[in-house]
Design an enzyme around this catalytic site. Sequence first.
Site: not given
Ligand code: ADP
Ligand code: MG
Length: 407
Positions: A38, A200, A356, A379
């Site tokens: 950043r 999620k 992230g 976010g």
């Molecule tokens: P981003 O930060 O890119 O938006 P998220 O925060 O939504 O992504 O999700 C990232 C997390 O999702 C990671 O910590 C990863 O371990 C978890 N994740 C991905 N696939 C699975 C899975 N099949 N079961 C549990 N956790 C998962």
């Molecule tokens: Mg995340």
Amino acid sequence: MMPSYRTIDALDAAGKRVLIRVDLNVPVQNGKVTDATRIMKTAPTIAELASRGAKVIVLSHFGRPKGARVPAMSLKPLTEPLSDALDGRHVTFADDCIGDTAARVVASLGDGDVALLENVRFHDGEEANDAGFARALATLGDAYVNDAFSAAHRAHASTARLASLLPSYAGRLMAAELQALERVLEKPERPLVAVVGGAKVSTKIELLGNLIGKVDTLVLGGGMANTFLLAQGRSVGKSLAEPDRADDARRILASAAARGVEVILPVDVVVAKEVTRGSEYKTLAAEKVPASWHIVDVGKQTIARMTDALATARTVFWNGPMGVFEIPSFAAGTRAMARLLAEKAQGGATVVVGGGDSAAAVHQLGLAETMTHISTGGGASLEFLEGRELPGVTVLLDRPAGVAANS
Ligand code: ADP
Ligand code: MG
């Protein structure tokens, strides 16, 4: 069409006191910045304003001190990293962001000098978007620049209210972030494909709802896809899933079908006994997940399908890893996706990465520079892609006289 916003191209910077809101809320461990992305990304805006002869006054938040002076959340330790990012340009630190202390430091600046003011969140007026606090900040400057895209989803005094008190402009990073996300949402070169994974569904319902009306193809992976498998009547064993969101997943699938949007879901998955390093794991068809195992990644066949679905894509947005990539045995799907998208970008497609963890995966593989754009705003980029207005951006828009900004 997105209304246009003013950038610092329109700012006559020479000799002016320019307040610039940046995001120096970077991870710090034992006094060392562990990820300076950043800082590096906003430094060019600060350097440019200084080179153009402005007195540059840097504002930022750090942590969540909730309106109190919390020494551990001082921005002072960021003075040196900021100076380093500015190729050694001197940065003067002020112990407070308003009042006599700040005024004295600002008065001492010559043209081209840079000052960093203490954490704006040491005052509760910041998060309250308080008019009095914003006026106190405004007295320090002649113009306001917002380069903190990652804080633009917050209507705070230094991100929103302040813009109504001074001539205001988008910094280079802010403009680059908006431009990249607009390339996805507005008149994208088609086919447009969204790849969404991560933990999620519940945090991505609105994102998926908005994307479904824009994309040609939706690729789903990660823990999130488990809820879609559930929605299709599959069992996912002990996998992370949200049964109470199965209806949302069904609604998204129905909406995709009605619009002719192709949805790619895992056909094979990596399953593990435990979601830990060293756990036993194997690849199985998506309909054969044993009751006591966890889905932790997408399988090779799924990657092949995803690769096909992306073959003709000209614009791709990626958010959320394909599996539990923090554990090397479960990182293959995420790595394959990162490499595939890097190749797409090299082939001339527009590839924008937001989120992230997805960004971290791309950085880990050394592919960050290859992508068209990696958003610094987790976010904020999600809210933008959900179709929501960002208060910190709205206040920078050129509006007809007499129309008030929303905060
Ligand atoms: P981003 O930060 O890119 O938006 P998220 O925060 O939504 O992504 O999700 C990232 C997390 O999702 C990671 O910590 C990863 O371990 C978890 N994740 C991905 N696939 C699975 C899975 N099949 N079961 C549990 N956790 C998962
Ligand atoms: Mg995340």
